[in-house]
Design a protein around this motif. Sequence first.
Motif, PDB file in Angstrom:
ATOM      1  N   VAL A   8       0.856  -1.184   0.000  1.00 47.26           N
ATOM      2  CA  VAL A   8       0.000   0.000   0.000  1.00 47.26           C
ATOM      3  C   VAL A   8       0.891   1.233   0.000  1.00 47.26           C
ATOM      4  O   VAL A   8       1.683   1.442   0.927  1.00 47.26           O
ATOM      5  N   GLY A   9       0.790   2.034  -1.043  1.00 47.91           N
ATOM      6  CA  GLY A   9       1.645   3.207  -1.169  1.00 47.91           C
ATOM      7  C   GLY A   9       1.033   4.468  -0.599  1.00 47.91           C
ATOM      8  O   GLY A   9      -0.178   4.544  -0.337  1.00 47.91           O
ATOM      9  N   ALA A  10       1.857   5.466  -0.405  1.00 50.67           N
ATOM     10  CA  ALA A  10       1.406   6.757   0.105  1.00 50.67           C
ATOM     11  C   ALA A  10       0.814   7.593  -1.014  1.00 50.67           C
ATOM     12  O   ALA A  10       1.224   7.501  -2.179  1.00 50.67           O
ATOM     13  N   THR A  11      -0.152   8.410  -0.674  1.00 51.48           N
ATOM     14  CA  THR A  11      -0.715   9.363  -1.626  1.00 51.48           C
ATOM     15  C   THR A  11       0.195  10.583  -1.715  1.00 51.48           C
ATOM     16  O   THR A  11       1.049  10.817  -0.847  1.00 51.48           O
ATOM     17  N   GLU A  12      -0.002  11.371  -2.750  1.00 54.81           N
ATOM     18  CA  GLU A  12       0.775  12.607  -2.884  1.00 54.81           C
ATOM     19  C   GLU A  12       0.493  13.550  -1.721  1.00 54.81           C
ATOM     20  O   GLU A  12       1.382  14.272  -1.261  1.00 54.81           O
ATOM     21  N   ALA A  13      -0.747  13.519  -1.231  1.00 60.67           N
ATOM     22  CA  ALA A  13      -1.090  14.372  -0.085  1.00 60.67           C
ATOM     23  C   ALA A  13      -0.329  13.937   1.160  1.00 60.67           C
ATOM     24  O   ALA A  13       0.148  14.782   1.935  1.00 60.67           O
ATOM     25  N   GLU A  14      -0.195  12.627   1.362  1.00 57.94           N
ATOM     26  CA  GLU A  14       0.549  12.137   2.522  1.00 57.94           C
ATOM     27  C   GLU A  14       2.027  12.487   2.420  1.00 57.94           C
ATOM     28  O   GLU A  14       2.663  12.839   3.428  1.00 57.94           O
ATOM     29  N   ILE A  15       2.573  12.400   1.232  1.00 60.02           N
ATOM     30  CA  ILE A  15       3.975  12.795   1.040  1.00 60.02           C
ATOM     31  C   ILE A  15       4.144  14.280   1.312  1.00 60.02           C
ATOM     32  O   ILE A  15       5.108  14.709   1.968  1.00 60.02           O
ATOM     33  N   ALA A  16       3.192  15.089   0.833  1.00 59.83           N
ATOM     34  CA  ALA A  16       3.263  16.535   1.066  1.00 59.83           C
ATOM     35  C   ALA A  16       3.162  16.859   2.555  1.00 59.83           C
ATOM     36  O   ALA A  16       3.844  17.768   3.058  1.00 59.83           O
ATOM     37  N   GLU A  17       2.322  16.119   3.279  1.00 57.44           N
ATOM     38  CA  GLU A  17       2.204  16.331   4.727  1.00 57.44           C
ATOM     39  C   GLU A  17       3.524  16.028   5.431  1.00 57.44           C
ATOM     40  O   GLU A  17       3.924  16.739   6.358  1.00 57.44           O
ATOM     41  N   THR A  18       4.193  14.978   4.986  1.00 57.22           N
ATOM     42  CA  THR A  18       5.484  14.627   5.576  1.00 57.22           C
ATOM     43  C   THR A  18       6.524  15.707   5.295  1.00 57.22           C
ATOM     44  O   THR A  18       7.308  16.081   6.185  1.00 57.22           O
ATOM     45  N   GLU A  19       6.526  16.229   4.085  1.00 53.61           N
ATOM     46  CA  GLU A  19       7.464  17.302   3.743  1.00 53.61           C
ATOM     47  C   GLU A  19       7.204  18.534   4.601  1.00 53.61           C
ATOM     48  O   GLU A  19       8.151  19.186   5.073  1.00 53.61           O
ATOM     49  N   ALA A  20       5.933  18.837   4.828  1.00 51.60           N
ATOM     50  CA  ALA A  20       5.602  20.004   5.659  1.00 51.60           C
ATOM     51  C   ALA A  20       6.042  19.768   7.098  1.00 51.60           C
ATOM     52  O   ALA A  20       6.558  20.678   7.761  1.00 51.60           O
ATOM     53  N   ARG A  21       5.873  18.549   7.590  1.00 52.87           N
ATOM     54  CA  ARG A  21       6.287  18.227   8.967  1.00 52.87           C
ATOM     55  C   ARG A  21       7.786  18.333   9.148  1.00 52.87           C
ATOM     56  O   ARG A  21       8.276  18.863  10.150  1.00 52.87           O
ATOM     57  N   LEU A  22       8.541  17.838   8.164  1.00 57.36           N
ATOM     58  CA  LEU A  22       9.995  17.845   8.255  1.00 57.36           C
ATOM     59  C   LEU A  22      10.601  19.187   7.862  1.00 57.36           C
ATOM     60  O   LEU A  22      11.728  19.489   8.249  1.00 57.36           O
ATOM     61  N   GLY A  23       9.886  19.968   7.053  1.00 57.04           N
ATOM     62  CA  GLY A  23      10.427  21.231   6.580  1.00 57.04           C
ATOM     63  C   GLY A  23      11.422  21.081   5.444  1.00 57.04           C
ATOM     64  O   GLY A  23      12.237  21.971   5.215  1.00 57.04           O
ATOM     65  N   VAL A  24      11.368  19.939   4.737  1.00 64.95           N
ATOM     66  CA  VAL A  24      12.247  19.713   3.587  1.00 64.95           C
ATOM     67  C   VAL A  24      11.448  19.061   2.472  1.00 64.95           C
ATOM     68  O   VAL A  24      10.409  18.444   2.715  1.00 64.95           O
ATOM     69  N   VAL A  25      11.936  19.215   1.253  1.00 58.98           N
ATOM     70  CA  VAL A  25      11.358  18.503   0.113  1.00 58.98           C
ATOM     71  C   VAL A  25      12.045  17.150   0.017  1.00 58.98           C
ATOM     72  O   VAL A  25      13.281  17.074  -0.036  1.00 58.98           O
ATOM     73  N   LEU A  26      11.282  16.087   0.033  1.00 56.67           N
ATOM     74  CA  LEU A  26      11.871  14.757  -0.050  1.00 56.67           C
ATOM     75  C   LEU A  26      12.500  14.544  -1.420  1.00 56.67           C
ATOM     76  O   LEU A  26      11.937  14.958  -2.444  1.00 56.67           O
ATOM     77  N   PRO A  27      13.663  13.908  -1.476  1.00 60.91           N
ATOM     78  CA  PRO A  27      14.278  13.620  -2.773  1.00 60.91           C
ATOM     79  C   PRO A  27      13.405  12.658  -3.582  1.00 60.91           C
ATOM     80  O   PRO A  27      12.615  11.879  -3.029  1.00 60.91           O
ATOM     81  N   ASP A  28      13.560  12.693  -4.905  1.00 61.62           N
ATOM     82  CA  ASP A  28      12.687  11.919  -5.792  1.00 61.62           C
ATOM     83  C   ASP A  28      12.733  10.424  -5.494  1.00 61.62           C
ATOM     84  O   ASP A  28      11.708   9.740  -5.573  1.00 61.62           O
ATOM     85  N   GLU A  29      13.918   9.896  -5.160  1.00 55.32           N
ATOM     86  CA  GLU A  29      13.999   8.461  -4.889  1.00 55.32           C
ATOM     87  C   GLU A  29      13.202   8.080  -3.638  1.00 55.32           C
ATOM     88  O   GLU A  29      12.556   7.024  -3.603  1.00 55.32           O
ATOM     89  N   LEU A  30      13.247   8.926  -2.622  1.00 59.88           N
ATOM     90  CA  LEU A  30      12.490   8.625  -1.408  1.00 59.88           C
ATOM     91  C   LEU A  30      10.994   8.700  -1.683  1.00 59.88           C
ATOM     92  O   LEU A  30      10.208   7.883  -1.180  1.00 59.88           O
ATOM     93  N   LYS A  31      10.583   9.675  -2.502  1.00 56.86           N
ATOM     94  CA  LYS A  31       9.171   9.746  -2.893  1.00 56.86           C
ATOM     95  C   LYS A  31       8.762   8.487  -3.656  1.00 56.86           C
ATOM     96  O   LYS A  31       7.677   7.926  -3.432  1.00 56.86           O
ATOM     97  N   ALA A  32       9.621   8.030  -4.557  1.00 55.30           N
ATOM     98  CA  ALA A  32       9.314   6.824  -5.328  1.00 55.30           C
ATOM     99  C   ALA A  32       9.138   5.624  -4.403  1.00 55.30           C
ATOM    100  O   ALA A  32       8.237   4.790  -4.595  1.00 55.30           O
ATOM    101  N   LEU A  33       9.990   5.514  -3.382  1.00 58.00           N
ATOM    102  CA  LEU A  33       9.892   4.409  -2.429  1.00 58.00           C
ATOM    103  C   LEU A  33       8.556   4.421  -1.715  1.00 58.00           C
ATOM    104  O   LEU A  33       7.852   3.399  -1.633  1.00 58.00           O
ATOM    105  N   TYR A  34       8.158   5.593  -1.195  1.00 60.75           N
ATOM    106  CA  TYR A  34       6.945   5.640  -0.390  1.00 60.75           C
ATOM    107  C   TYR A  34       5.675   5.673  -1.235  1.00 60.75           C
ATOM    108  O   TYR A  34       4.589   5.384  -0.715  1.00 60.75           O
TER     109      TYR A  34
END
Length: 461
Positions: free
Chosen positions: A162-188
């Motif tokens: 079960v993969g993460a939605t784009e909204a969930e990835i965006a929420e994580t980026e907002a929590r961390l204060g960084v843009v996740l690298p493309d490979e990490l986004k691909a993984l999740y």
Amino acid sequence: MPSIHDFATWEPLLRLVQASNAERLAEPGGYVTGQIGHGSWSVPVRRPHPLPGRAAQVEDMQDEFDAVERVQRALTADDADNVSFMMETAPDGKTVLHLFDAGPAVEPGFGSPYLGALILVEGAVPEPWRRLPEPVPGAVPGPSADPALLERTLRERIPDAVGATEAEIAETEARLGVVLPDELKALYRVTRARWEDWADDHEAAERVVNTVGFELFSLDGLYIADAQSRPCPWQFAAMEAVVTPPGAAVQGLVGSPGWIAFGDNGGGDRIAVDLTPGPRGRTGQIIILSHEENIGAGLVADSLTGLVMNGRKQGRHAPRGDQPPVVARVNIRSLPSVQAAAHAGLEALSIGVWEGEPLSLAPVVGLPRLRTLSAYPGTLADPLEIAELTGLEYLDLGPEEWRVLLDAGAVPRSLSAAAIEVQGDRHPLPIVALANELLALWDRPPITRTILEGQLDTAQP
């Protein structure tokens, strides 16, 4: 709930301590010390030897466990983290218990009331914990980095994830204060790595581990492995230094705002994406942070794609070459003199067990980067030479050496933290008094002492 300041809270433990230390407590001025925290304790209780051929059992030490737990419950009730104590007792059972509250300006010690570092400046951390990564112009991703290939491969190997939605990835980026690298986004996008997604299917979870090569954090578990995420007591941290050789792939930092931790090797070592690589590193390389080290990281792969496709390398550190050490130790097994340790880049000097004449600090006076000095009691020829070390932020000395500096008004005002090096059996009260003198110079909260008195029935065990 019991209070830590009730004699009754301590009575079962004090009986055990008394029974284990009868001769010592009966001596003139005799005392014993200990320390209890929520997760550990050090108390002078003699434990029974197991029968030959049988390992020690919990029931063999149940009295000690119960007595300590009683004190731990009182710590919880009083919202306290730990307590140190000193016990004195008379032959008729009259007992005096001294409780020490180190307060917010003292780090915990290790067993007994002897103290950890005194934090003279509120919130101060050692220089390596303040160090940010150096910029590396021109750093680029590794040649194996391929987010599309990574995502395609992961979907083939774990098709039911079960993969993460784009909204969930965006929420994580907002929590961390960084843009996740493309490979990490691909993984999740392929797997969120949440246990509930696997519906208690251990085999499904194992397939993810086998696919990526380590235990993957859920998307919610990602964190920035900066210096604050790697805390360390001053007495150890002050003897660390940030060193990044010219050929290093990974910067020798405590932590970095560009280290995104997203997994674990199963033994407590963190796996992270590195967005602030060393001089010879790659943006987005995969590194490992050892739980047994306070500083630095090893290279695992030049990309997440490379890790999944080819497996991981041993987490390796770049050699430091033939440069003189920035952290130097002078003792009977290491460097033979202070002169041998002295050079312009020296940051931390430790003088340990020494059998020769006391040493002069003259060779290190004026060194521009010297920030830490630790010296065993009796190893310095003239403690007042310390006044000429104007850049010290941490100083660890024996009680007598501190007494010399205090009496001369020569305690360096550049200090952020200090420690009292106690060797052998020293009475706690003079050590606590000395610590409070040092704390008072910076107007910091003192160590407090509460005295409890009671009667132990000497007829009981």
